[in-house]
Write an enzyme that holds these catalytic residues in place. Structure first.
Site, short mmCIF file in Angstrom:
data_model
loop_
_atom_site.label_atom_id
_atom_site.label_comp_id
_atom_site.label_asym_id
_atom_site.label_seq_id
_atom_site.Cartn_x
_atom_site.Cartn_y
_atom_site.Cartn_z
N SER A 199 0.85 -1.19 0.00
CA SER A 199 0.00 0.00 0.00
C SER A 199 0.88 1.25 0.00
O SER A 199 1.67 1.45 -0.93
CB SER A 199 -0.96 -0.02 1.18
OG SER A 199 -1.94 0.99 1.05
N ASP A 278 -13.67 -20.03 -12.82
CA ASP A 278 -12.98 -20.72 -11.75
C ASP A 278 -12.17 -21.91 -12.24
O ASP A 278 -10.98 -22.05 -11.96
CB ASP A 278 -14.00 -21.16 -10.69
CG ASP A 278 -13.36 -21.84 -9.48
OD1 ASP A 278 -12.14 -22.08 -9.49
OD2 ASP A 278 -14.09 -22.12 -8.52
N ASP A 285 -12.08 -24.45 -7.45
CA ASP A 285 -11.61 -24.39 -6.07
C ASP A 285 -11.92 -23.07 -5.38
O ASP A 285 -11.36 -22.75 -4.34
CB ASP A 285 -10.10 -24.62 -6.03
CG ASP A 285 -9.32 -23.63 -6.92
OD1 ASP A 285 -9.96 -22.75 -7.51
OD2 ASP A 285 -8.09 -23.76 -7.02
N ASP A 411 -8.26 -6.38 -5.08
CA ASP A 411 -8.03 -5.12 -4.37
C ASP A 411 -9.07 -4.09 -4.82
O ASP A 411 -9.11 -3.71 -5.99
CB ASP A 411 -6.63 -4.61 -4.68
CG ASP A 411 -6.23 -3.41 -3.84
OD1 ASP A 411 -7.12 -2.73 -3.29
OD2 ASP A 411 -5.01 -3.14 -3.72
N HIS A 450 -7.02 -5.76 -0.44
CA HIS A 450 -5.92 -4.81 -0.36
C HIS A 450 -4.87 -5.27 0.65
O HIS A 450 -5.08 -5.22 1.86
CB HIS A 450 -6.44 -3.43 0.03
CG HIS A 450 -5.39 -2.37 0.01
ND1 HIS A 450 -4.65 -2.06 -1.11
CD2 HIS A 450 -4.92 -1.56 1.00
CE1 HIS A 450 -3.78 -1.11 -0.83
NE2 HIS A 450 -3.93 -0.78 0.45
#
Length: 517
Positions: A199, A278, A285, A411, A450
């Site tokens: 970040s 997926d 999974d 994020d 994030h």
């Protein structure tokens, strides 16, 4: 009275340990007298083995137990600033015992608006063993100010020097001081220096590679807050306005963004997305290993005339597509990248996924506006002093530097496509993609929000990866990840453009049965 005979060898050992401990304590305390222009050492204490750092926030694990180390606290350039407030670059350094030092230095990045000196343990993205426990000397800093109202207190920016320290100066200053203290304490300089952050810390790592290219040999930059003004435009204005246009209204006519989607809408959306993408990695999974290769179109869920089951209102689908596409100006130019359709976009939590917005965002209630002048909003959203935009890293790479990026695919704050876009842009300035791959790599983390969390495997050792690259010349093609979201599971995180793919045989919980392709 009973007498016990202590073997002479054991007695000698205990005496040696006691003497060594006393010497270490004396040498550590002596650092309080360390003299360097502009530097004030406020404390130097020996911390015994077994110390545990309390959890930094609710739900986070404690760090430790840590080995014995000398902790040094200090301030660089203490001064009076705006409104008579006291400023200065606070820092802390943890120095392992001389016999335990591995010869290297590691600095940990900050978060949010910084403003605190976190314990210098080097635990983030270091796998199961913090940097301090591996023998690194570790440093941390508040980057020049003290937070007063929480992790997003930016009031310090009224002071120009404090703003500059936070923007780009402080980490290099602390690194320079830390290296001198390390050299004095161990009677020799650190062989290699590393920086790891996420970040704000990720942004700091990028700044260091661009503006201080010889300070660190290896840098790990995670989910970097590269262009905060523009990302905030996306998540605080562009996306809410798009959702508001399709949200129900309250009695006063204001959009109810928290009711934009029902739980059933979200469940249907995510079920359809996961069915589409997926299992593309060979196994269903709950993770999308390659969201960039996911060809999901939300339009398939839009209700057709007369349909009201197993579908979502067309205006809501249009709003989602607009939101995830990212903001564009009046000329159709992309102002900030869009976001990925990934497994964690409907996750709820402190930083909710983009399909799970509540009434409030990170900085207060969401806007109730239904229109947005992007050109005007973007006019002053960029800050060149804070943003790490330069791509000329010839000195950093030429000096042997290695730079690893990672970013969570879910994020909701900083788009992984922004970091990926920067990584790709390095090619144009530094001799092409193959040349850049000799010293930099990028890892996308499926499902991760994030800097962690989400339906992801968010526990991995990027510190070890960059150390092996710098000191052994071993490029990290993959890094093994685990996480609380999927107990007992491991997967390889693959260097872009590759992703994890099941080999077709063996335990699907075991990373050994996946390859990067």
């Amino acid at each position: 009275m009973r007498y016990f005979r202590i073997p002479l060898l054991a007695l000698s050992f205990f005496c040696t340990v006691a003497i060594a401990h006393a010497q270490s304590s004396k040498v550590c305390a002596g650092l309080a007298e360390f003299k360097l222009a502009g530097v004030e050492i406020t404390k130097a204490d020996l911390v015994p083995a077994g110390f545990n750092v309390p959890a930094p926030y609710a739900g986070a694990p404690a760090i430790g137990p840590l080995p014995a180390h000398c902790r040094v606290d200090g301030v660089i350039n203490r001064r009076k600033g705006v409104e008579g407030q006291e400023f200065g670059i606070g820092f802390a350094i943890a120095l392992p015992e001389r016999t335990a030092w591995n010869g290297d230095f590691m600095m940990q990045g900050g978060g949010g608006g910084n403003g605190i000196v976190a314990y210098p343990a080097g635990a983030s993205y270091a796998g199961d063993k913090p940097a301090l426990s591996r023998g690194f000397a570790v440093a941390s800093t508040d980057t020049g100010h003290k937070a007063k109202t929480g992790p997003f207190d930016f009031s310090f920016m009224r002071d120009q020097q404090a703003y500059l320290d936070f923007a780009f100066l402080a980490n290099a200053e602390v690194a320079g001081v830390a290296k001198q203290i390390i050299a004095g304490y161990y009677a020799k300089p650190a062989a290699y220096s590393y920086f790891v952050g996420c970040s704000t810390g990720g942004r700091e790592g990028m700044i260091l590679s661009q503006r201080y290219p010889t300070v660190f040999n290896g840098i790990v930059s995670g989910d970097p807050a590269m262009r905060t003004g523009l990302s905030n435009l996306a998540i605080a204005q562009w996306i809410p306005v798009a959702y508001n246009q399709a949200s129900s209204k309250d009695a006063s006519g204001k959009p109810q963004i928290d009711k934009f989607l029902t739980d059933n809408d979200r469940e249907l959306f995510m079920d359809t997305l996961m069915k589409q993408c997926d299992a593309k990695d060979g196994v269903a999974d709950g993770m999308i290993s390659d969201p960039i290769g996911c060809d999901f179109d939300p339009g398939v869920l839009a209700c057709k005339p007369g349909q009201n089951d197993s579908c979502i209102a067309p205006e809501k689908i249009a709003a989602i597509k607009k939101a995830f596409a990212g903001p564009k100006n009046a000329y159709g130019t992309q102002i900030y990248p869009g976001f990925l359709y990934d497994a964690g976009i409907a996750a709820k939590g402190a930083v909710p996924g983009l399909l799970a917005l509540g009434k409030n965002g990170l900085f207060g209630p969401y806007t109730t506006a239904t229109e947005l002048d992007v050109d005007k909003a973007a006019l002053h959203a960029s800050d060149p002093l804070v943003e790490p935009a330069s791509t000329n890293l010839s000195t950093f790479s030429g000096n042997g530097g290695k730079l690893i990026f990672f970013h969570g695919d879910s994020d909701p704050w900083f788009s992984p496509l922004d970091t990926l876009g920067y990584y790709k842009s390095l090619s144009e300035t530094n001799g092409g993609a193959d040349k850049v791959a000799e010293w930099s790599s990028m890892f996308l983390v499926p499902g991760m929000a994030h800097c962690g969390g989400g339906p992801s495997l968010d526990h991995f050792d990027m510190l070890g990866a960059v150390v092996d690259w710098v000191e052994k010349g071993t490029a990290p093609d993959s890094v093994i990840a685990t996480g609380h979201a999927f107990p007992g599971r491991s997967r390889p995180l693959c260097a872009y453009p590759k992703h994890a793919q099941y080999r077709g045989a063996g335990d699907t919980q075991d990373a050994a049965n996946f390859r990067c392709q």
